[in-house]
Design an enzyme around this catalytic site. Structure first.
Site, short mmCIF file in Angstrom:
data_model
loop_
_atom_site.label_atom_id
_atom_site.label_comp_id
_atom_site.label_asym_id
_atom_site.label_seq_id
_atom_site.Cartn_x
_atom_site.Cartn_y
_atom_site.Cartn_z
N GLY A 16 0.93 -1.17 0.06
CA GLY A 16 0.75 -0.25 0.34
C GLY A 16 1.13 1.16 0.16
O GLY A 16 0.41 1.93 0.14
N ILE A 19 -1.17 4.04 -1.53
CA ILE A 19 -2.10 5.24 -0.90
C ILE A 19 -1.51 5.46 0.53
O ILE A 19 -1.71 6.84 0.40
CB ILE A 19 -2.79 3.35 0.16
N THR A 191 12.23 -5.94 8.81
CA THR A 191 12.08 -4.79 9.29
C THR A 191 13.98 -4.20 8.68
O THR A 191 14.29 -3.72 8.00
CB THR A 191 11.03 -3.63 9.71
N CYS A 379 -18.62 3.38 -21.34
CA CYS A 379 -17.52 3.25 -22.15
C CYS A 379 -18.30 1.87 -22.63
O CYS A 379 -19.07 2.16 -23.92
CB CYS A 379 -16.14 3.18 -21.43
N LEU A 380 -17.25 0.85 -22.88
CA LEU A 380 -17.82 -0.75 -23.66
C LEU A 380 -19.23 -0.95 -22.63
O LEU A 380 -20.35 -1.58 -23.80
CB LEU A 380 -16.79 -1.75 -23.02
N HIS A 514 -15.38 8.52 -19.17
CA HIS A 514 -14.83 7.12 -17.67
C HIS A 514 -15.13 8.21 -16.96
O HIS A 514 -14.24 9.26 -16.24
CB HIS A 514 -13.49 6.95 -17.86
N GLU A 516 -15.55 8.26 -13.73
CA GLU A 516 -14.63 7.10 -12.04
C GLU A 516 -13.03 8.27 -12.72
O GLU A 516 -13.32 7.83 -11.36
CB GLU A 516 -14.73 5.56 -12.59
N1 GLN Z 1 -12.65 -1.59 -26.46
C1 GLN Z 1 -14.00 -0.19 -26.54
C2 GLN Z 1 -13.04 0.27 -27.83
O1 GLN Z 1 -11.75 0.11 -27.50
C3 GLN Z 1 -14.56 0.35 -25.41
C4 GLN Z 1 -13.04 1.04 -24.18
C5 GLN Z 1 -14.08 0.89 -22.79
O2 GLN Z 1 -14.28 0.83 -21.96
N2 GLN Z 1 -12.29 1.99 -22.43
O3 GLN Z 1 -14.01 1.60 -28.24
#
Ligand code: GLN
Length: 549
Positions: A16, A19, A191, A379-380, A514, A516
């Site tokens: 970690g 972190i 350690t 995304c996907l 994304h 996230e």
């Molecule tokens: N494989 C898909 C693409 O290249 C989605 C990529 C992903 O989910 N990051 O568009």
């Protein structure tokens, strides 16, 4: 003038370190300093972009579109001033690539190019570049002390201590203090050996952070101090915490930040960690509990989706909801059917590459759509939502992404070059063919449709989010899909589909980007707050709109 804190690790990997570095950054920031953070990775890949998530966990994408180590995700989640980018993550491969390019250009004027000084100089330059103008730059060195691979990095940071002076450089070493249950003993020897190893290459650590199951007893602390030449108060006990967000306070209470500040001669205000208290408190006292199915591919390795898992948890923190994430391998869904999704209050399909389990993901979308279960596609996860809608709403049998089936009769998702050709637009062919093969990476502007679920979630119609993908929704199918009920609620400046949703469904929203990567525990993220709110309502038996209609 930037000062540096170098963080190395010993005994074993996976302690970690990321972190720990992030938490130290968080406390120092809470004392009014600006922080930059760098990760040095001793492997030879130029960046982690091409590495399998099985091997290396998630690839974290920064604002500027750099594919980096997942530790940079921890840094951004813990430290507001640490904005990762191109200069925040260097691998051995990248360092060598640059040195070799310089050698080919003749920059070294005929000198024999060597690890010392050329590689080490390059490392030092990169560290200084990455530090920017922050008050303190935290530099985490990947791997474990004693590895052959990390030697040039350790030599470079040793030299920085000499060159900048010990009032501008602090060395923190993270080790493991194991507990042996059969003899009920805590062992300090690993350690001691790890510090000995570090000293043999010329680095005397200033601070030891000792990972252990339970708080380190004072006798052991004394013993470690004596044998490692580290002051006793600088032996910090990083015992296992039931909540990650308790760590900044745990370390602050032992004076970690004060030791750093003293060595660097900084007179700082008290740390204000109240925001972290709020996060810990919210996590501890949820007012509801929900079950979310994450239907993906690398389900044995949770690190593959670490930012998404975190973002969902942040959504929970900000809605006072305990979010139980159930990792479901989409191939299990193919084998065992929809029963694996029983009792789920929400379904998430994360990003991914490769066709394994793709039909299972399409089925998961269908299940969410038909049963009014809140759906979030990333995304996907957006691409499969489009495929599902094409097949089952628009009647386009065999619809698929060309990533998985080059000969599909309905390529509703494909490379831009493929579907622009299909539409007969060949004019910009050469420019677009460049684009077609490469990843769309990093932060880009997205415009959301007024009044859409997307816009209501974000509370605005103009957002910027990060991307990492090659394939795009085929614009030639947009009319057909819209007529079938799929709404394209987010578009890029160049008219590519960024978000889709299903009006009438309680919550069905998916993004090509994304979200996230920009969520953090203290602020949360609008999309995840909105999603978890919907999941929570669903779990409490609010009648889904589809069923009502
Ligand atoms: N494989 C898909 C693409 O290249 C989605 C990529 C992903 O989910 N990051 O568009």
């Amino acid at each position: 003038m930037t000062s540096y804190v170098f963080i190395t690790g010993g005994v074993v990997s996976s302690l970690g370190k990321g972190i720990t570095s992030a938490c130290l950054g968080a406390i120092l920031e809470a004392r009014g300093l600006t922080i930059s953070m760098i990760k040095l990775d001793p492997y030879i890949n130029v960046d982690p972009g091409t590495m399998s998530p099985f091997q290396h966990g998630e690839v974290f994408v920064t604002h500027d579109g750099t594919e980096t180590d997942l530790d940079l995700g921890h840094y951004e989640r813990f430290v507001r001033t640490a904005k990762g980018g191109r200069h925040s993550n260097y691998t051995t491969g990248r360092i060598y690539e640059s040195v070799i390019a310089k050698e080919r250009r003749g920059d070294y004027l005929g000198a024999t190019v060597q690890v010392i000084p050329h590689i080490t100089n390059e490392i030092k330059e990169c560290v200084k570049k990455g530090a920017g103008d922050a008050d303190i730059c935290l530099v985490e060195i990947g791997g474990t002390v004693g590895d052959i691979e990390s030697l040039p990095f350790l030599e470079a940071i040793r030299q920085m201590g000499i060159e900048l002076g010990r009032d501008r450089v602090v060395y923190v070493h993270l080790t493991l203090v194991p507990y042996i249950p059969t003899s009920s003993e805590i062992k300090t020897k690993p350690t001691q050996h790890s510090v000995k190893e570090l000293r043999s290459i010329g680095i005397q650590p200033d601070i030891l952070v000792c990972r252990s199951e339970k708080p380190l007893p004072s006798d052991e602390r004394k013993k470690i101090a004596l044998f490692t030449n580290v002051p006793e108060k600088a032996v910090i006990s990083a015992y296992d915490a039931d909540d990650l967000y308790k760590i900044p306070k745990m370390m602050h209470e032992q004076g970690l930040d004060e030791i750093v500040a003293r060595q660097l001669g900084l007179d700082l205000p008290q740390a204000d960690l109240s925001e972290w208290d709020i996060v810990v408190e919210a996590k501890k006292n949820p007012t509801a509990e929900v079950n979310v199915a994450m239907v993906g591919k690398y389900m044995d390795l949770k690190d593959s989706y670490i930012s998404l898992v975190e973002a969902l948890q942040h959504g929970g923190i900000h809605t006072r909801t305990k979010v139980n994430i159930h990792f479901i391998d989409s191939t299990d869904l193919e084998k065992e059917g929809l029963a694996v999704l029983e009792n789920m209050d929400g379904i998430v399909v994360p990003g991914g590459f490769g066709d394994r389990g793709i039909e299972g993901k399409v089925e998961a979308v269908r299940c969410a759509r038909e049963n009014g279960i809140p759906y979030l596609g990333i995304c996907l996860g957006m691409q499969v939502a489009v495929i599902e809608a094409a097949r089952n709403l628009a009647g386009l049998e065999g619809a698929m992404s060309t990533e998985f089936d080059k000969n599909t009769p309905h390529p509703v998702v494909g490379l831009i070059t493929e579907w622009q050709d299909a539409a007969g637009s060949t004019e910009e062919r050469s420019e677009e063919s460049e684009l077609g093969g490469t990843m769309r990476l990093g932060a880009q502007a997205v415009t959301l449709a007024d009044g859409s679920l997307a816009a209501r979630s974000y509370g605005t119609t103009d957002i910027v989010e990060r991307h990492r993908h090659r394939y795009e929704v085929n614009n030639n199918y947009r009319d057909q899909l819209s007529e079938a009920g799929l709404s394209f609620s987010g578009l890029s400046v160049d008219d590519l589909v960024e978000m889709v949703e299903l009006p009438g469904h309680p919550f069905f929203l998916a993004s090509q980007f994304h979200p996230e990567f920009t969520s953090n525990p203290r602020d949360g993220h609008p999309l995840f707050k909105s999603y978890i709110t919907a999941v929570r309502e669903h779990s409490q038996g609010e009648l889904p709109e589809v069923a009502q209609g």
